[in-house]
Design an enzyme around this catalytic site. Structure first.
Site, PDB file in Angstrom:
ATOM      1  N   ASP A  52    -137.368 -17.664 -23.713  1.00  0.00           N
ATOM      2  CA  ASP A  52    -136.061 -17.057 -23.470  1.00  0.00           C
ATOM      3  C   ASP A  52    -135.553 -16.471 -24.791  1.00  0.00           C
ATOM      4  O   ASP A  52    -135.909 -16.954 -25.867  1.00  0.00           O
ATOM      5  CB  ASP A  52    -135.066 -18.107 -22.926  1.00  0.00           C
ATOM      6  CG  ASP A  52    -133.934 -17.467 -22.128  1.00  0.00           C
ATOM      7  OD1 ASP A  52    -133.913 -17.598 -20.900  1.00  0.00           O
ATOM      8  OD2 ASP A  52    -133.106 -16.780 -22.767  1.00  0.00           O
ATOM      9  N   THR A 144    -136.661  -9.605  -8.933  1.00  0.00           N
ATOM     10  CA  THR A 144    -136.590  -8.668  -7.811  1.00  0.00           C
ATOM     11  C   THR A 144    -136.631  -7.240  -8.341  1.00  0.00           C
ATOM     12  O   THR A 144    -135.891  -6.913  -9.260  1.00  0.00           O
ATOM     13  CB  THR A 144    -135.294  -8.894  -7.023  1.00  0.00           C
ATOM     14  OG1 THR A 144    -135.234 -10.286  -6.663  1.00  0.00           O
ATOM     15  CG2 THR A 144    -135.245  -8.044  -5.775  1.00  0.00           C
ATOM     16  N   LYS A 231    -139.120  -8.814   0.016  1.00  0.00           N
ATOM     17  CA  LYS A 231    -137.965  -9.373  -0.710  1.00  0.00           C
ATOM     18  C   LYS A 231    -136.718  -8.528  -0.478  1.00  0.00           C
ATOM     19  O   LYS A 231    -135.645  -9.036  -0.165  1.00  0.00           O
ATOM     20  CB  LYS A 231    -138.285  -9.447  -2.207  1.00  0.00           C
ATOM     21  CG  LYS A 231    -137.139  -9.962  -3.059  1.00  0.00           C
ATOM     22  CD  LYS A 231    -136.751 -11.379  -2.699  1.00  0.00           C
ATOM     23  CE  LYS A 231    -135.480 -11.788  -3.393  1.00  0.00           C
ATOM     24  NZ  LYS A 231    -134.941 -13.064  -2.883  1.00  0.00           N
ATOM     25  N   ARG A 238    -129.457  -9.174   5.290  1.00  0.00           N
ATOM     26  CA  ARG A 238    -128.244  -9.991   5.130  1.00  0.00           C
ATOM     27  C   ARG A 238    -127.016  -9.087   4.925  1.00  0.00           C
ATOM     28  O   ARG A 238    -125.990  -9.260   5.572  1.00  0.00           O
ATOM     29  CB  ARG A 238    -128.423 -10.899   3.923  1.00  0.00           C
ATOM     30  CG  ARG A 238    -127.541 -12.125   3.903  1.00  0.00           C
ATOM     31  CD  ARG A 238    -128.336 -13.261   3.350  1.00  0.00           C
ATOM     32  NE  ARG A 238    -127.573 -14.430   2.998  1.00  0.00           N
ATOM     33  CZ  ARG A 238    -127.248 -15.387   3.859  1.00  0.00           C
ATOM     34  NH1 ARG A 238    -127.523 -15.243   5.123  1.00  0.00           N
ATOM     35  NH2 ARG A 238    -126.611 -16.466   3.450  1.00  0.00           N
ATOM     36  N   GLY A 282    -120.652 -11.336  -2.663  1.00  0.00           N
ATOM     37  CA  GLY A 282    -120.860 -11.372  -4.119  1.00  0.00           C
ATOM     38  C   GLY A 282    -122.266 -11.777  -4.491  1.00  0.00           C
ATOM     39  O   GLY A 282    -123.170 -11.825  -3.648  1.00  0.00           O
ATOM     40  N   CYS A 285    -127.534 -10.496  -5.995  1.00  0.00           N
ATOM     41  CA  CYS A 285    -128.667 -10.190  -5.110  1.00  0.00           C
ATOM     42  C   CYS A 285    -128.210  -9.266  -3.992  1.00  0.00           C
ATOM     43  O   CYS A 285    -128.451  -8.076  -4.015  1.00  0.00           O
ATOM     44  CB  CYS A 285    -129.221 -11.495  -4.543  1.00  0.00           C
ATOM     45  SG  CYS A 285    -129.967 -12.504  -5.793  1.00  0.00           S
ATOM     46  N   LYS A 346    -120.028 -17.902  -4.461  1.00  0.00           N
ATOM     47  CA  LYS A 346    -120.371 -18.762  -3.315  1.00  0.00           C
ATOM     48  C   LYS A 346    -120.149 -20.207  -3.707  1.00  0.00           C
ATOM     49  O   LYS A 346    -120.079 -20.522  -4.909  1.00  0.00           O
ATOM     50  CB  LYS A 346    -121.784 -18.515  -2.810  1.00  0.00           C
ATOM     51  CG  LYS A 346    -122.897 -19.092  -3.648  1.00  0.00           C
ATOM     52  CD  LYS A 346    -124.270 -18.606  -3.192  1.00  0.00           C
ATOM     53  CE  LYS A 346    -124.859 -19.370  -2.048  1.00  0.00           C
ATOM     54  NZ  LYS A 346    -126.281 -19.034  -1.791  1.00  0.00           N
ATOM     55  N   ARG A 430    -112.880 -17.637   4.351  1.00  0.00           N
ATOM     56  CA  ARG A 430    -114.205 -18.169   4.682  1.00  0.00           C
ATOM     57  C   ARG A 430    -114.113 -19.039   5.931  1.00  0.00           C
ATOM     58  O   ARG A 430    -113.471 -20.093   5.916  1.00  0.00           O
ATOM     59  CB  ARG A 430    -114.782 -18.998   3.521  1.00  0.00           C
ATOM     60  CG  ARG A 430    -115.028 -18.220   2.260  1.00  0.00           C
ATOM     61  CD  ARG A 430    -116.137 -17.206   2.411  1.00  0.00           C
ATOM     62  NE  ARG A 430    -116.259 -16.380   1.203  1.00  0.00           N
ATOM     63  CZ  ARG A 430    -116.883 -15.208   1.178  1.00  0.00           C
ATOM     64  NH1 ARG A 430    -117.391 -14.715   2.287  1.00  0.00           N
ATOM     65  NH2 ARG A 430    -116.981 -14.490   0.071  1.00  0.00           N
TER      66      ARG A 430
END
Ligand SMILES: NC(=O)c1ccc[n+]([C@@H]2O[C@H](COP(=O)([O-])OP(=O)(O)OC[C@H]3O[C@@H](n4cnc5c(N)ncnc54)[C@H](O)[C@@H]3O)[C@@H](O)[C@H]2O)c1
Ligand SMILES: CC(=O)N[C@@H]1[C@@H](OP(=O)(O)OP(=O)(O)OC[C@H]2O[C@@H](n3ccc(=O)[nH]c3=O)[C@H](O)[C@@H]2O)O[C@H](CO)[C@@H](O)[C@@H]1O
Length: 455
Positions: A52, A144, A231, A238, A282, A285, A346, A430
């Site tokens: 990293d 991704t 992917k 979604r 949010g 992804c 989330k 929600r």
């Protein structure tokens, strides 16, 4: 000694070689997904160098500590694999790449300011790694990427950096089908691992490695581009399905029907998976992946564009609902004291990328509301990134408020004693959050007005 790439053996035999620890592995990127992945790799092959650029991350891992919070089992696995010498960490990309034979890239792939896919971090990493790879090495991309990126961008980049030709080293796309908060479970077998190689040998190595790592097995698709499409399609599915129910949520109010009942009843057909309307979409992804198609591939994608527009409009829809509910009790946004509950995108995940809380707070401040924010999983700095006065969740009950907007269904919010507040308006963004209390005027997105309250 032959390498996994050119070894003429069965998948089972390749898996044994991988598990023997003979093959040094480098995992580049020790973030929310990379550190769990590196630790699981280390648990399986006992020979992993985590890489990293952040020295704080590297020092923590080297000390056996876990810089990633909210991942069950990760701290223990990092401590154990470091103590056993199976996992080490470094900021030295060149040294790690020179030593390793399998190179796993899981660094950020984001959007630039024009919402074009930005692979610059991944490409700059792979240029450095490519310069050190030898014939027989294999590169797995877990970040991704847009469909076609491995074939059209990454393979030529690695060929140039390594001065090797295609067929002398391996390249496969092995997407992370993992959610924050359950990374180890997802990596080790919640679902099968999808792999796709730029050639047969690459796919064979990926299959052998991930059959060792993932108890749910490996789905080997035709090629890397197919795996990239798998992917992306998961994410597009979604986003479009969330947009569908967000569009219907406003219809539910006019009818009125309670969309929660619609969702659960309609989803009793196995091939119907009705998503949940809410205050917005949010994370880095789902809101990003449509642009990995719209702003990368030739063609027109009206459905993806419309879905993005619908989901991006949900914060505004939420403010309009708040405005209507306040008006019905003779109040307005201006001068109202409004608490925004939840800033993370989330529940349980300390990530605010693309959080709908941002535009909601901005619009409330612009409308002249006095805004307070509270989120149990974020530190004050991150919580305050979007404006509003930061409040510890423990302090909210003493607040004198006109309204609350629930953005994130954190577990901690289920314990709030709503009776402690004077009658107010509650906009519940929600449906997975249940707020039933007839003292307040409660509106849950997509469920119509649930309680007139005592206002
Ligand atoms: N977070 C998720 O839920 C999720 C799920 C599936 C897939 N992904 C994908 O995984 C990838 C990584 O996402 P993440 O959530 O782990 O990101 P993250 O921001 O949590 O972590 C990225 C890590 O990479 C490090 N890094 C940046 N540049 C580097 C470089 N040149 N060399 C080495 N390390 C470098 C950063 O210091 C950081 O520690 C992205 O492509 C993302 O799309 C994420
Ligand atoms: C295909 C898929 O599932 N992929 C998952 C997804 O995980 P994620 O962590 O990005 O988050 P999601 O759970 O998708 O939520 C995103 C936002 O949408 C809101 N939302 C959600 C469901 C709904 O019915 N109504 C909503 O409004 C929610 O509040 C949040 O703000 O992407 C990861 C990377 O690709 C995957 O690895 C992971 O498998």
């Amino acid at each position: 000694m032959s390498t996994l790439y050119d070894l003429d053996a069965t998948t089972k035999d390749r898996t044994k070689v991988f598990e023997s620890g003979e093959i040094p592995v480098a995992v580049y990127g020790l973030g929310k997904m990379g550190l769990p992945l590196a630790a699981v790799y280390a648990e399986n092959c006992s020979n992993v160098i985590g890489v990293d650029i952040d020295p704080e991350v590297v020092n923590a891992v080297e000390a056996g500590d876990c810089p990633i919070s909210g991942e069950p089992g990760l701290s223990a696995l990092v401590e154990e694999t470091v103590r056993e010498g199976s996992l080490s960490a470094t900021t030295n990309i060149k040294a790690a790449a020179t030593e390793s034979e399998i190179h796993v890239a899981i660094v950020p792939t984001l959007l630039d300011d024009d919402q074009n896919p930005d692979l610059s971090i991944l490409k700059s990493l792979l240029k450095k790694v490519g310069a050190q790879i030898d014939a027989g090495d294999v590169v797995f991309i877990e970040s991704t990427v847009p469909p076609g990126a491995c074939r059209d961008e990454i393979l030529p980049l690695l060929e140039e950096a390594s001065r090797l030709n295609r067929g002398e080293f391996g390249l496969a796309f092995c997407p992370e089908r993992t959610s924050s908060g359950r990374a180890i479970k997802d990596i080790t077998g919640a679902y099968p691992k999808v792999v796709g190689g730029i050639d047969e040998a690459s796919a064979r190595v990926a299959q052998a490695v991930y059959e060792s790592i993932n108890d749910a097995g490996v789905i080997r698709v035709e090629n890397a581009t197919t795996a990239e499409m798998v992917k992306i399609t998961e994410g597009l599915y979604r986003d479009v399905n969330i947009a569908l129910v967000n569009e219907l949520a406003s219809v539910a109010d006019d009818l009125p029907v309670n969309f929660r009942e619609v969702t659960s009843a309609a989803s009793t057909i196995p091939f119907i998976n009705v998503h949940e309307p809410g205050v917005g979409v949010g994370g880095h992804c789902i809101p990003y992946y449509p642009y990995f198609v719209m702003n990368w591939l030739e063609g027109d994608f009206p459905l993806l564009r419309l879905a993005r527009e619908r989901n991006d409009r949900m914060p505004e829809f939420t403010i309009d609902c708040l405005q209507d509910q306040l008006a019905s009790v003779g109040e307005s946004l201006e001068g109202s004291r409004v608490l925004v509950l939840g800033v993370a995108y989330k529940p349980g995940v300390a990530e605010t990328r693309a959080t709908p809380a941002g535009p909601i707070i901005n619009q409330l401040v612009k409308a002249g509301s006095e805004v307070f924010v509270s989120d149990p999983v974020l530190d004050d700095e991150k919580m305050g990134d979007f404006g509003g006065e930061v409040l510890p969740t423990s302090d909210i009950l003493r607040m004198d408020l006109d309204a609350v907007v629930i953005v994130t269904a954190h577990e901690e919010f289920t314990e709030i004693d709503w009776t402690a507040f004077d009658p107010m308006v509650i906009i519940n963004g929600r449906q997975s959050m249940s707020v039933d209390n007839d003292k307040h005027r409660i509106y849950t997105i997509g469920s119509g007005l649930e309680s007139e309250g005592n206002l």
